[in-house]
Scaffold this motif. Structure first.
Motif, PDB file in Angstrom:
ATOM      1  N   GLN A 173      12.269  -3.009   4.510  1.00  0.00           N
ATOM      2  CA  GLN A 173      11.196  -2.492   4.066  1.00  0.00           C
ATOM      3  C   GLN A 173      10.341  -3.898   3.402  1.00  0.00           C
ATOM      4  N   TYR A 174       8.803  -3.795   3.917  1.00  0.00           N
ATOM      5  CA  TYR A 174       8.212  -5.084   3.438  1.00  0.00           C
ATOM      6  C   TYR A 174       6.580  -4.565   3.369  1.00  0.00           C
ATOM      7  N   ASP A 175       5.955  -5.423   2.620  1.00  0.00           N
ATOM      8  CA  ASP A 175       4.458  -5.324   2.558  1.00  0.00           C
ATOM      9  C   ASP A 175       3.931  -5.968   3.634  1.00  0.00           C
ATOM     10  N   ARG A 216       0.715  -5.616   4.562  1.00  0.00           N
ATOM     11  CA  ARG A 216      -0.711  -5.472   4.468  1.00  0.00           C
ATOM     12  C   ARG A 216      -1.501  -6.629   5.064  1.00  0.00           C
ATOM     13  N   GLU A 243       1.307  -1.621   6.883  1.00  0.00           N
ATOM     14  CA  GLU A 243       1.341  -0.566   5.663  1.00  0.00           C
ATOM     15  C   GLU A 243       2.074  -1.332   4.564  1.00  0.00           C
ATOM     16  N   GLU A 244       1.664  -1.061   3.485  1.00  0.00           N
ATOM     17  CA  GLU A 244       2.138  -1.520   2.045  1.00  0.00           C
ATOM     18  C   GLU A 244       3.839  -1.366   2.156  1.00  0.00           C
ATOM     19  N   ASP A 245       4.317  -0.206   2.509  1.00  0.00           N
ATOM     20  CA  ASP A 245       5.709   0.157   2.612  1.00  0.00           C
ATOM     21  C   ASP A 245       6.132   0.070   3.925  1.00  0.00           C
TER      22      ASP A 245
END
Length: 509
Positions: free
Chosen positions: A182-184, A186, A191-193
């Motif tokens: 899981q990684y930002d 943007r 997506e941020e998540d």
């Protein structure tokens, strides 16, 4: 040609179906396959064109995708003769990367077996097997890491990815792995998540599977920014099943000083990684990276980057330049490249480009470049089931095809000498036709087999020598008088031999 959300995801689903098919393909292949009486193997009936002298050695390759009949590793001759067919994978498994190598000074075979997923992720979870010259398993290499996240709810035996299985001369093996992280996202329009398929490589001890070295692309985004990936994030990265595979390591090699050479498919780049994990230099096939690209030195979506020679002033590397991918394809032909990197002037120059102008190939995935001992080169074309051998002058001297284009693939292909001495006995099948008996015999993997002795009789316990015949192809046949039971003896020269089981003669042929 940029591909949007719908086409990338559709291709991913289709490719996953390709990889997940097990045993025999679910479709009927239009390609012709060989069959035998004495064995259940079904190797491809290869088409072979030769335009000159080829180097000695057998051909080693695997088969995958929907048009494949037997999902098994193969050793064959360039005269269309089966030498050895390896084990069929278990259900929902596939086999990748059959490769002859050397471990502790002895010849071995290596291959990866596990669950594979197609583009755009294009990776797998599995185990690497080492076999000796008798085709017996001697080591099984696995990777355990409790921090890894799987693409979906699966129970897996090991985290090793299918892309690399290179043995070193220090008792270790180089492998790749993929961790759904899981990684930002943007900064790249995600997506941020979001979820990214982090590319890692490891050096593992062969005998113990102990981790000797680990490297993660995501831990070096300061040197390898996510914005450099050519894989569009459209439709990807929203969950771990369709994580964004931005980097995609597909080969690992090593320098004598402890550094590593890695290939990133979607960055179209080759990296030298220092022992401390930092990037020493990058060769980008479009921008150049840390090098100025000379004429002809353009590549992208490449596979199998290998170190051919090093000195204080230069590095020579080879690669299979796909020049195509699910992102963009059909505009540039796939080629074999040999490049010289000048470490003083930071110039990359073309030493050799291998391309058969009579048969231009566009391969979106897989493939390799093997430098042969006598100066020739073998190119495997991955998604396109063809091997081409080039002589020292760059002329194509052989084209070999083993399946329908885009229906059968082989991750890599190799040509090398090999001596196989199986511990398993020969196989025999016989049938009756009037007053004669037709006998079919084979010995899977026996490269030193020279001929056969045939025994027959009316009593299974009292058989007599009724004929002898030299080996002819994978399966040798002989016709003798009427008998009820037969046994065959495979001869390896004058001194070595092994017998089959005694089998009854089938009533009719």
């Amino acid at each position: 040609m940029m591909t949007g959300q719908l086409s990338i995801i559709s291709l991913s689903i289709l490719s996953i179906w390709f990889f997940s098919s097990h045993g025999k393909a679910d479709t009927v292949s239009p390609w012709q396959y060989q069959t035998f009486k004495s064995a259940t193997y079904q190797p491809p009936n290869m088409t072979i064109e030769k335009h000159g002298r080829t180097e000695p050695g057998f051909l080693f390759f695997d088969q995958t995708w929907a048009g494949t009949v037997d999902y098994a590793p193969l050793i064959m001759t360039d005269e269309n003769e089966l030498v050895w067919q390896g084990p069929m994978p278990a259900e929902d498994n596939t086999i990748f990367g059959l490769r002859p190598q050397t471990f502790e000074g002895k010849p071995v075979l290596t291959y990866w077996r596990g669950t594979g997923y197609g583009d755009p992720l294009g990776f797998g979870y599995g185990v690497i097997y080492l076999l000796d010259q008798s085709y017996e398993e001697i080591y099984r290499v696995t990777l355990e890491d409790s921090s890894f996240a799987v693409v979906e709810n699966l129970t897996i035996p090991s985290w090793i990815d299918l892309h690399e299985s290179k043995l070193t001369d220090r008792g270790s093996i180089l492998v790749t792995a993929v961790n759904m992280t899981q990684y930002d996202l943007r900064s790249v329009g995600g997506e941020e998540d979001g979820w990214i398929a982090d590319s890692l490589f490891y050096e593992l001890d062969v005998k113990t599977s102990r981790v000797l070295y680990r490297w993660s692309a995501l831990e070096h985004v300061d040197e390898i920014p996510l914005e450099g990936s050519l894989l569009p994030i459209d439709g990807l990265g929203n969950n771990r099943t369709y994580a964004w595979g931005a980097f995609h390591i597909n080969s690992v090699d090593f320098f004598d000083d402890g550094a590593y050479l890695i290939s990133s498919r979607y960055y179209c780049s080759i990296y030298r990684i220092n022992r401390n994990g930092t990037v020493d230099w990058v060769l980008n096939g479009r921008s150049g990276g840390d090098f100025k690209l000379g004429p002809g030195v353009d590549f992208c979506y490449q596979h199998d980057a290998r170190i051919r020679h090093t000195s204080e002033d230069a590095v020579i590397i080879s690669m299979f330049n796909n020049a195509n991918s699910p992102v963009e394809n059909g505009t540039s032909p796939s080629t074999g490249l040999l490049l010289r990197l000048d470490l003083n002037t930071h110039e990359a120059t073309l030493e050799r480009k291998l391309l058969d102008s009579r048969d231009v190939i566009y391969s979106e995935s897989q493939g390799n470049y093997q430098h042969l001992p006598g100066g020739h080169t073998l190119l495997g074309h991955g998604q396109i089931p063809k091997f081409k051998e080039y002589d020292a002058n760059g002329s194509c001297v052989m084209t070999l095809q083993f399946g329908e284009n885009n229906e059968v693939s082989s991750y890599r292909g190799f040509r090398l000498p090999w001596i196989g001495k199986p511990k398993t006995p020969p196989s025999v099948w016989a049938c009756s036709s009037g007053n004669s008996t037709h006998i079919y015999m084979s010995w899977n993997g026996a490269t030193e087999l020279t001929g056969w002795n045939v025994y027959g009789g009316s009593n299974a316990s009292h058989l007599q020598l009724v004929g002898s015949v030299p080996k002819k192809g994978f399966e040798t046949t002989i016709v003798i008088g009427s008998v009820r039971y037969v046994q065959v003896e495979g001869k390896e020269g004058a001194l070595m031999s092994r017998t089959s089981s005694v089998v009854p003669v089938n009533a009719t042929c």
